[in-house]
Scaffold this motif. Structure first.
Motif, PDB file in Angstrom:
ATOM      1  N   TRP A  56       0.831  -1.209   0.000  1.00 47.39           N
ATOM      2  CA  TRP A  56       0.000   0.000   0.000  1.00 47.39           C
ATOM      3  C   TRP A  56       0.864   1.256   0.000  1.00 47.39           C
ATOM      4  O   TRP A  56       0.521   2.252  -0.644  1.00 47.39           O
ATOM      5  N   ARG A  57       1.985   1.208   0.715  1.00 41.51           N
ATOM      6  CA  ARG A  57       2.879   2.366   0.764  1.00 41.51           C
ATOM      7  C   ARG A  57       3.723   2.508  -0.488  1.00 41.51           C
ATOM      8  O   ARG A  57       4.221   3.589  -0.789  1.00 41.51           O
ATOM      9  N   ALA A  58       3.933   1.440  -1.207  1.00 42.73           N
ATOM     10  CA  ALA A  58       4.935   1.411  -2.278  1.00 42.73           C
ATOM     11  C   ALA A  58       4.557   2.306  -3.453  1.00 42.73           C
ATOM     12  O   ALA A  58       3.379   2.430  -3.817  1.00 42.73           O
ATOM     13  N   SER A  59       5.589   2.896  -4.044  1.00 42.76           N
ATOM     14  CA  SER A  59       5.407   3.660  -5.288  1.00 42.76           C
ATOM     15  C   SER A  59       6.034   2.938  -6.477  1.00 42.76           C
ATOM     16  O   SER A  59       5.869   3.357  -7.617  1.00 42.76           O
ATOM     17  N   VAL A  60       6.765   1.864  -6.208  1.00 45.89           N
ATOM     18  CA  VAL A  60       7.365   1.032  -7.249  1.00 45.89           C
ATOM     19  C   VAL A  60       6.852  -0.386  -7.031  1.00 45.89           C
ATOM     20  O   VAL A  60       6.768  -0.857  -5.895  1.00 45.89           O
ATOM     21  N   SER A  61       6.508  -1.077  -8.106  1.00 45.98           N
ATOM     22  CA  SER A  61       5.938  -2.412  -7.944  1.00 45.98           C
ATOM     23  C   SER A  61       7.004  -3.423  -7.548  1.00 45.98           C
ATOM     24  O   SER A  61       8.193  -3.274  -7.832  1.00 45.98           O
ATOM     25  N   ARG A  62       6.567  -4.455  -6.880  1.00 44.67           N
ATOM     26  CA  ARG A  62       7.480  -5.529  -6.492  1.00 44.67           C
ATOM     27  C   ARG A  62       8.125  -6.172  -7.719  1.00 44.67           C
ATOM     28  O   ARG A  62       9.297  -6.547  -7.687  1.00 44.67           O
ATOM     29  N   LYS A  63       7.369  -6.316  -8.781  1.00 44.42           N
ATOM     30  CA  LYS A  63       7.918  -6.944  -9.989  1.00 44.42           C
ATOM     31  C   LYS A  63       9.048  -6.115 -10.583  1.00 44.42           C
ATOM     32  O   LYS A  63      10.033  -6.661 -11.090  1.00 44.42           O
ATOM     33  N   VAL A  64       8.932  -4.804 -10.534  1.00 43.05           N
ATOM     34  CA  VAL A  64       9.978  -3.942 -11.086  1.00 43.05           C
ATOM     35  C   VAL A  64      11.258  -4.056 -10.260  1.00 43.05           C
ATOM     36  O   VAL A  64      12.363  -4.179 -10.795  1.00 43.05           O
ATOM     37  N   VAL A  65      11.122  -4.013  -8.940  1.00 42.62           N
ATOM     38  CA  VAL A  65      12.312  -4.138  -8.088  1.00 42.62           C
ATOM     39  C   VAL A  65      12.972  -5.489  -8.316  1.00 42.62           C
ATOM     40  O   VAL A  65      14.204  -5.584  -8.447  1.00 42.62           O
ATOM     41  N   TRP A  66      12.169  -6.558  -8.410  1.00 47.02           N
ATOM     42  CA  TRP A  66      12.755  -7.885  -8.637  1.00 47.02           C
ATOM     43  C   TRP A  66      13.402  -7.972 -10.007  1.00 47.02           C
ATOM     44  O   TRP A  66      14.497  -8.543 -10.159  1.00 47.02           O
ATOM     45  N   ARG A  67      12.763  -7.424 -11.007  1.00 49.81           N
ATOM     46  CA  ARG A  67      13.331  -7.438 -12.366  1.00 49.81           C
ATOM     47  C   ARG A  67      14.671  -6.717 -12.422  1.00 49.81           C
ATOM     48  O   ARG A  67      15.623  -7.175 -13.043  1.00 49.81           O
ATOM     49  N   ASP A  68      14.761  -5.603 -11.717  1.00 50.48           N
ATOM     50  CA  ASP A  68      15.968  -4.779 -11.770  1.00 50.48           C
ATOM     51  C   ASP A  68      17.114  -5.321 -10.920  1.00 50.48           C
ATOM     52  O   ASP A  68      18.289  -5.075 -11.215  1.00 50.48           O
ATOM     53  N   TRP A  69      16.772  -6.086  -9.856  1.00 52.48           N
ATOM     54  CA  TRP A  69      17.817  -6.446  -8.889  1.00 52.48           C
ATOM     55  C   TRP A  69      17.933  -7.927  -8.579  1.00 52.48           C
ATOM     56  O   TRP A  69      18.977  -8.368  -8.094  1.00 52.48           O
ATOM     57  N   GLY A  70      16.907  -8.710  -8.808  1.00 55.05           N
ATOM     58  CA  GLY A  70      16.959 -10.134  -8.490  1.00 55.05           C
ATOM     59  C   GLY A  70      17.955 -10.864  -9.379  1.00 55.05           C
ATOM     60  O   GLY A  70      17.827 -10.894 -10.599  1.00 55.05           O
ATOM     61  N   GLY A  71      18.958 -11.445  -8.780  1.00 52.11           N
ATOM     62  CA  GLY A  71      19.955 -12.207  -9.536  1.00 52.11           C
ATOM     63  C   GLY A  71      20.987 -11.350 -10.239  1.00 52.11           C
ATOM     64  O   GLY A  71      21.775 -11.883 -11.046  1.00 52.11           O
TER      65      GLY A  71
END
Length: 296
Positions: A280-295
């Motif tokens: 609810w607080r987020a301004s960036v989606s979880r998918k975007v953060v994972w796409r940019d940084w996961g792995g």
């Protein structure tokens, strides 16, 4: 400046001596997790928040946050000795980069090698120390870092229930979900007596690491990643009794892994409420953060 200690008699003196040499003015608050080894006598004369029980590193940081009135709050392990310019280097980095909510240090081991200059996020959702300083990183190492106090509060503070480990990676993830960045500051150097405060490789170490990674993923990661890793952990646990040549590390003990799964499941209702609040607080989606940084 927040220093959390528990039974730190053997090393906290060197940490506090190093803080006395800092070029940048600061206020130091020591959170004493009910030490019973004589630590209290060593820190007499400092501003101390003494807790009634050991709440761990995460719990200590969470307990003191309401007392912080400065724009920045530094996290520092009680077995770390910062260079005299450590704090000023971190402050300058954040002042020069308003999009960064946290700055992480170069943590050096006794032999001068780098332990961490930031935290990367592996493809299976583990936090991993990086050794390349002077760049943007996924997250900060909580042993020596500087965080904007307002951004930390806006992201929901410190996950006190983690007790120890992954509170920094979870916090970094929530800062990124709020649109902030984390930077690594090479000249901000700290000597770290790695493992002086906890027994690395012990059953407790692995229990906290595995449990908190799964809780962090359930709180912060895309749901498919969190469920995938929870399912993988459960499947590996169920197959271990039938495998040959199982590694001797504590995190491959079936009993420990079953305890981790039990603790995660017991906390699941509260964790899912926390997940909703973070989203609810987020301004960036979880998918975007994972796409940019996961792995990466």
């Amino acid at each position: 400046m927040v220093v959390v200690t528990w039974r730190g008699r053997e090393h906290i003196g060197a940490c506090l001596d190093a803080l006395e040499t800092q070029k940048s003015p600061h206020r130091t608050i020591i959170v004493d997790n009910a030490s019973d080894d004589g630590t209290a006598a060593l820190i007499r004369g400092y501003e101390v928040l003494r807790l009634d029980r050991n709440r761990g590193y995460a719990g200590g940081l969470a307990a003191v946050l309401d007392l912080v009135r400065t724009p920045y709050v530094a996290w520092l392990n009680d077995d770390a000795e910062p260079d005299p310019t450590w704090l000023s280097e971190l402050e300058t980095a954040l002042e020069d980069d308003p999009t960064a909510a946290a700055a992480t240090s170069s943590m050096l081991l006794a032999d001068g090698s780098t332990q961490s200059s930031g935290v990367a996020l592996t493809a299976d959702g583990y936090g991993k120390d990086m050794v390349l300083a002077g760049r943007e990183v996924f997250g900060f190492c909580g042993g020596a870092a500087l965080v904007r106090t307002s951004e930390l509060r806006r992201a929901g503070g410190v996950p006190a229930s983690f007790f120890c480990y992954y509170e920094d990676t979870d916090t970094s993830w929530r800062l990124r979900l709020n649109g902030s960045r984390v930077i690594s500051v090479g000249p901000a150097r700290v000597r770290h007596r790695h493992g002086a405060s906890t027994r690395l490789g012990s059953a407790l170490f692995h229990r906290w690491n595995e449990r908190n990674r799964l809780l962090m993923l359930l709180r912060c990661a895309p749901l498919f990643v969190a469920l995938r890793e929870l399912g993988r952990f459960a499947v590996i646990t169920s197959l271990l009794p039938f495998r040959k040549n199982v590694p001797q590390a504590a995190n491959f003990r079936v009993g420990l892994r079953l305890r981790v799964l039990g603790e995660v499941l017991v906390r699941l209702p509260v964790t899912m409420v926390q997940r909703w609040r973070i989203g609810w607080r987020a301004s960036v989606s979880r998918k975007v953060v994972w796409r940019d940084w996961g792995g990466r």
